[in-house]
Design a protein around this motif. Sequence first.
Motif: not given
Length: 325
Positions: A154-168
């Motif tokens: 049920g978690a909200p959508f977090v796309g791959d590019s946004l995941v990259h930003c979070i990891r960054l």
Amino acid sequence: MRARIFEKLLYQSKNFSHIRGDSIIALSIPLLAIGVLTEAYFRTDLGDAQSAEACEYAASEHTINSSHILELEENGIVVIPNALNPEMLDNARRDIHKFQANTSSQGDSGFANSGLTDDIRQDQVAWLRIPQLKNRTTEREGEKVNVKTLVDEGAPFVGDSLVHCIRLVRGVAHVLENSSYTGSFFHRVPRQCQLAMYRGDSKSGYKRHLDRCNSSIYDLGLLEWLRLSDYRGRAVTAILYLNDPKRTVQEGGALRCWQPDSLQSNDSLERDKRENKELNPSWDIQPTGGSLVIFDSNRIDHMVLPSTTDRYALTCWVNGVLEDK
């Protein structure tokens, strides 16, 4: 048998009948107080925080170099342009719009008020995490295969590019420790980052503040002091701007910064001085898309100026122990 049980309960109730109502209330007050303090103590985003080592990310290592670390140590702040290439930035911005569209379809905008009063802060925020995956066995064409699915479906959508930003931004902590950064130590990184959206209404901003709370337990009181435990531990702030890379100065939304003369004193008197006078001239950092800003949470006072176009910023607050000066 039932009759004996009833007689026993009746006997016990008579033994406690002499206890007065006000005595019960008096006894319950400490229990309620303990409950409130316990809730305040456990109100934290660091319950599942990770070590700096666990947040190692190659893109962070590539983006932040030794000269950036030196500038951060000397000035308390460093701005790194083009931390995202144009394609990654464009895709991350698309992910934000998908996130908003996905949550809107579920009757939620994805963003909510920050929790601070409107006279202090007028943006809306969303808390984003890297989606956690689990292995699940399913059957396809008569064969069992392993697939990865979300732990929280049920978690909200977090796309791959946004995941990259979070990891960054989360990877900043590992770069600091790997580079022997001296401003703070023993870093812990929350799993969730804040995506802030300031509407382009020429009025939404954030008043001048310091990210780390240095007020004492005497200034705040025990309850508030416990509730602000995360803020009291902030050591480094990392902000990644996800705006148009061609954003102009005229559109506003700059991050206005101050650096106080005295960096050693953290008492309430020094804090009053910071709030009531500009100890040093301010300077503005434009929220250009793709720029990464890293600063010492304990040294840099800052505010967000209103803008005429929507403004997006992804922030990670790294907790740590400050250098003993």
